[in-house]
Scaffold this active site. Structure first.
Site, PDB file in Angstrom:
ATOM      1  N   TYR A 121      32.133  74.795  21.760  1.00 33.79           N
ATOM      2  CA  TYR A 121      32.014  75.880  20.787  1.00 33.79           C
ATOM      3  C   TYR A 121      30.963  75.511  19.749  1.00 33.79           C
ATOM      4  O   TYR A 121      30.785  74.334  19.430  1.00 33.79           O
ATOM      5  CB  TYR A 121      33.329  76.081  20.027  1.00 33.79           C
ATOM      6  CG  TYR A 121      34.432  76.742  20.806  1.00 33.79           C
ATOM      7  CD1 TYR A 121      34.483  78.126  20.923  1.00 33.79           C
ATOM      8  CD2 TYR A 121      35.451  75.997  21.390  1.00 33.79           C
ATOM      9  CE1 TYR A 121      35.512  78.747  21.617  1.00 33.79           C
ATOM     10  CE2 TYR A 121      36.482  76.606  22.089  1.00 33.79           C
ATOM     11  CZ  TYR A 121      36.507  77.979  22.198  1.00 33.79           C
ATOM     12  OH  TYR A 121      37.515  78.585  22.878  1.00 33.79           O
ATOM     13  N   TYR A 160      37.457  72.516  28.376  1.00 36.53           N
ATOM     14  CA  TYR A 160      37.120  71.510  27.353  1.00 36.53           C
ATOM     15  C   TYR A 160      38.340  70.657  27.006  1.00 36.53           C
ATOM     16  O   TYR A 160      39.471  71.088  27.167  1.00 36.53           O
ATOM     17  CB  TYR A 160      36.523  72.163  26.104  1.00 36.53           C
ATOM     18  CG  TYR A 160      37.381  73.191  25.406  1.00 36.53           C
ATOM     19  CD1 TYR A 160      38.413  72.827  24.536  1.00 36.53           C
ATOM     20  CD2 TYR A 160      37.137  74.549  25.591  1.00 36.53           C
ATOM     21  CE1 TYR A 160      39.183  73.774  23.885  1.00 36.53           C
ATOM     22  CE2 TYR A 160      37.912  75.512  24.946  1.00 36.53           C
ATOM     23  CZ  TYR A 160      38.933  75.112  24.101  1.00 36.53           C
ATOM     24  OH  TYR A 160      39.692  76.067  23.469  1.00 36.53           O
ATOM     25  N   ARG A 170      41.720  72.080  28.420  1.00 37.22           N
ATOM     26  CA  ARG A 170      42.063  73.497  28.457  1.00 37.22           C
ATOM     27  C   ARG A 170      41.387  74.148  29.654  1.00 37.22           C
ATOM     28  O   ARG A 170      40.200  73.946  29.892  1.00 37.22           O
ATOM     29  CB  ARG A 170      41.565  74.228  27.186  1.00 37.22           C
ATOM     30  CG  ARG A 170      42.119  73.791  25.880  1.00 37.22           C
ATOM     31  CD  ARG A 170      43.447  74.404  25.464  1.00 37.22           C
ATOM     32  NE  ARG A 170      44.062  75.393  26.288  1.00 37.22           N
ATOM     33  CZ  ARG A 170      44.015  76.718  26.098  1.00 37.22           C
ATOM     34  NH1 ARG A 170      43.350  77.207  25.084  1.00 37.22           N
ATOM     35  NH2 ARG A 170      44.640  77.549  26.911  1.00 37.22           N
ATOM     36  N   HIS A 173      38.641  79.722  29.413  1.00 34.98           N
ATOM     37  CA  HIS A 173      39.291  80.940  28.903  1.00 34.98           C
ATOM     38  C   HIS A 173      38.367  81.649  27.924  1.00 34.98           C
ATOM     39  O   HIS A 173      37.428  81.047  27.374  1.00 34.98           O
ATOM     40  CB  HIS A 173      40.613  80.593  28.209  1.00 34.98           C
ATOM     41  CG  HIS A 173      40.432  79.649  27.063  1.00 34.98           C
ATOM     42  ND1 HIS A 173      40.388  78.289  27.225  1.00 34.98           N
ATOM     43  CD2 HIS A 173      40.223  79.868  25.729  1.00 34.98           C
ATOM     44  CE1 HIS A 173      40.190  77.709  26.056  1.00 34.98           C
ATOM     45  NE2 HIS A 173      40.068  78.636  25.136  1.00 34.98           N
ATOM     46  N   HIS A 175      38.796  84.072  24.420  1.00 36.34           N
ATOM     47  CA  HIS A 175      39.718  84.612  23.421  1.00 36.34           C
ATOM     48  C   HIS A 175      39.408  86.089  23.210  1.00 36.34           C
ATOM     49  O   HIS A 175      38.238  86.476  23.131  1.00 36.34           O
ATOM     50  CB  HIS A 175      39.559  83.880  22.096  1.00 36.34           C
ATOM     51  CG  HIS A 175      39.897  82.413  22.180  1.00 36.34           C
ATOM     52  ND1 HIS A 175      41.143  81.921  21.892  1.00 36.34           N
ATOM     53  CD2 HIS A 175      39.148  81.352  22.527  1.00 36.34           C
ATOM     54  CE1 HIS A 175      41.143  80.603  22.047  1.00 36.34           C
ATOM     55  NE2 HIS A 175      39.936  80.230  22.441  1.00 36.34           N
TER      56      HIS A 175
HETATM   57 FE   LIG Z   1      39.434  78.218  23.158  1.00 37.82          FE
END
Ligand SMILES: [Fe+2]
Length: 255
Positions: A121, A160, A170, A173, A175
């Site tokens: 991110y 990640y 994770r 995905h 959000h």
């Molecule tokens: Fe996330």
């Protein structure tokens, strides 16, 4: 004996905790549990008291109001926002927002945010050693059309690592945030990609005890949405009410 730091807890121990909770699940257990011990940070921050209802009219005085002219058509294409082509697998993500009777939810603001193809991110809280993509912001938004449809062109995010336990990853995905008719109706959830090997290991997805409810968060690959030599198509519909409601988060913490 002192408790082990989370970074030393094994995936096997976490998976066993998940299995135990799922074995005790109740009928209708199809929304995320707010306090879910295998998802460590929920223990200290999940609500323990009854929710307080705000006055909707009061909230509206400081809430954003979106009209059609506020959201630009290009905001739904995350591959053209930063003056160059982001690295990764280009995808089209499309779906409908409907109520429990299948009626379209029109003119709703749909926002997404996601990691880049390397699982990173653009956020000061994310410092793990994967590259930032200068051509990818990871955020987009659009309004649903007359049929309740939304559509985004983006890059498939990578998985990640996070610090819930040792070697925790994770699943990839995206959000999603959906606004209803006012600010107090905002709903937040996550969409996943089919056949991810990390599903069974992920305490966040598994905080929804019911398998069929978890499945409602997984998009399907749709070949007719794919475009020749250009991108792959995925479909994911959201149901806001009724017995097939899409599971939603009820907190402001989005890992
Ligand atoms: Fe996330």
């Amino acid at each position: 004996m002192t408790a082990q730091p989370d970074a030393l807890i094994s995936q096997q121990a976490i998976s066993e905790e998940i299995e135990k909770i799922h074995a005790d699940r109740r009928a209708g257990d199809d929304q995320p549990r707010l306090g879910f011990p295998p998802y460590r940070s929920t223990l200290l921050r999940h609500p323990t008291k009854e929710l307080r209802h705000v006055d909707p009219e009061g909230a509206e005085l400081v809430a954003p109001v979106f009209g059609h002219s506020d959201v630009g058509a290009l905001e739904s294409d995350l591959t053209i926002q930063r003056g160059g082509e982001p690295i990764g697998e280009r995808i089209l993500l499309r779906g409908r927002i409907v109520d429990g009777d299948g009626r379209p939810v029109r003119r709703q603001l749909v926002e997404i945010w996601q990691a880049n193809a390397a699982g990173r991110y653009i956020h000061k809280g994310d410092q793990h050693p994967a590259p930032v993509d200068p051509h990818f912001s990871g955020v987009g938004r659009c309004l649903t059309d007359d049929d309740g449809c939304y559509s985004f062109t983006t890059i498939k995010p990578g998985p990640y690592p996070w610090r819930n336990h040792r070697n925790a990853w994770r699943p990839a995905h995206i959000h999603f945030s959906l606004f209803g008719t006012d600010f107090t109706q905002r709903m937040v959830t996550q969409m996943y990609f089919p056949s991810d090997p990390l599903f069974a290991l992920d305490p966040i997805l598994q905080s929804i005890p019911d398998q069929s409810a978890r499945d409602r968060l997984i998009a399907t690959y749709e070949h007719d949405l794919s475009q020749h030599e250009w991108l792959m198509g995925y479909r994911w519909d959201v149901v806001l009410t009724g017995s097939h409601t899409t599971p939603m988060e009820q907190k402001n913490d989005h890992v």
